[in-house]
Design an enzyme around this catalytic site. Sequence first.
Site, PDB file in Angstrom:
ATOM      1  N   LYS A 113      -1.780  -2.854  -0.980  1.00  0.00           N
ATOM      2  CA  LYS A 113      -2.870  -2.578  -0.526  1.00  0.00           C
ATOM      3  C   LYS A 113      -3.239  -3.233   0.818  1.00  0.00           C
ATOM      4  O   LYS A 113      -3.663  -2.727   1.902  1.00  0.00           O
ATOM      5  CB  LYS A 113      -3.851  -2.823  -1.301  1.00  0.00           C
ATOM      6  N   LYS A 200       3.790   6.724  -6.961  1.00  0.00           N
ATOM      7  CA  LYS A 200       2.595   6.935  -8.204  1.00  0.00           C
ATOM      8  C   LYS A 200       1.630   8.026  -7.435  1.00  0.00           C
ATOM      9  O   LYS A 200       1.495   7.865  -6.413  1.00  0.00           O
ATOM     10  CB  LYS A 200       2.361   5.900  -8.969  1.00  0.00           C
ATOM     11  N   LYS A 203      -5.308   7.581  -5.801  1.00  0.00           N
ATOM     12  CA  LYS A 203      -6.295   7.864  -5.224  1.00  0.00           C
ATOM     13  C   LYS A 203      -6.386   7.683  -3.689  1.00  0.00           C
ATOM     14  O   LYS A 203      -7.044   8.469  -3.006  1.00  0.00           O
ATOM     15  CB  LYS A 203      -7.682   7.231  -5.556  1.00  0.00           C
TER      16      LYS A 203
END
Length: 336
Positions: A113, A200, A203
């Site tokens: 992230k 994966k 969102k």
Amino acid sequence: MGRPRVLSGVQPTGALHLGNWLGAIRNWVDLQHDNDTFFCVVDLHAVTVPHQPDRLAEDTLSTAALYLACGLDPAQSTVFVQSHVKAHSELCWLLNCVTPLNWLERMIQFKEKAVKQGDNVSVGLLDYPVLMAADILLYDADLVPVGEDQKQHLELARDIAQQRINARFGSEDQPLLQVPKPLIMREGARVMSLTDGRNKMSKSDPNDNSRITLLDPPALITKKIKRAKTDPQMGLEFSNPDRPETDNLLGLYALLSGKGRTAAAAECAEMGWGTFKPLLAEAAVSALEPIQSRYNELMEDRAELENVLKQGRDRAEGVATATVDRVRKAMGFLAT
Ligand code: TYM
């Protein structure tokens, strides 16, 4: 001995997707019958990356409605909003002060992230797993049902409880905090992106076509599946490392149709993509239809939804406050 405690949560960042449902929430619904279950909407986690203030409250309510629409029953489970129980922030601070920085710097999700945030990485993003540990440890959770991607965060929560709290401030015969175990489903624990079977479903993927959300209308579900990445080979199969998209789509079909892996593999072994994709779309639409209609009903009675969350908060607060008081005392704070 009471029933085992279970806690889990999802971030209210946009609509939940098939990965959240098949990897986590589906399992919660089964667990609520035989366990003492706590499920929170983790809104404090949602602000660890830049967020939209005008969306946060609505997304939080909508996520709670989706929990119920997926089958959580407020009579059996405590459903609440993380930020409504102040003890989450307080225990997070206490845990922060005993957690080594380098334990957090090696978290895979942080590294992934942080790359996406560039120069804008907040302290909150680094601290994300400590807040998650606080969520779990506050409720003395025995089991934490999550998808595969949360395994490392669960290990961290275990290490903090064992090595940094129990070993330092507890006594051998009376550990201060319960050491939790992850509960990861055999199937659905890692649902992959529709546009790249090696990543994966997430969102935060900028491509909307990479995921199916639980609120996508039937035509959009069908369109996303039609566009999903495939390969030039005929026939669907599991576990061929050169065909990750095939493995993922067949896995989704097995789960969404309710047929299971063996029957789905046999049915689709010789099938071409032109036959398979409409079948998968139909299975996805039928699986999501009852969730969507229940969700729409729930969102029409917001007062009732807010009432469920208030009751959940009161129950959660009782348990969480007792834990934080126990830790404060063991760490030597002056009593209030
Ligand atoms: P979040 O919102 O990113 O994910 C919520 C749950 O969905 C699972 N999940 C998946 N499972 C299968 N395939 C996927 N593609 C997929 N994507 C997501 C996640 O593993 C998770 O179970 N950090 C947590 C939220 C959290 C939490 C907690 C969880 C905060 N505090 C305490 C358990 C206990 C998270 O990943 O949220």
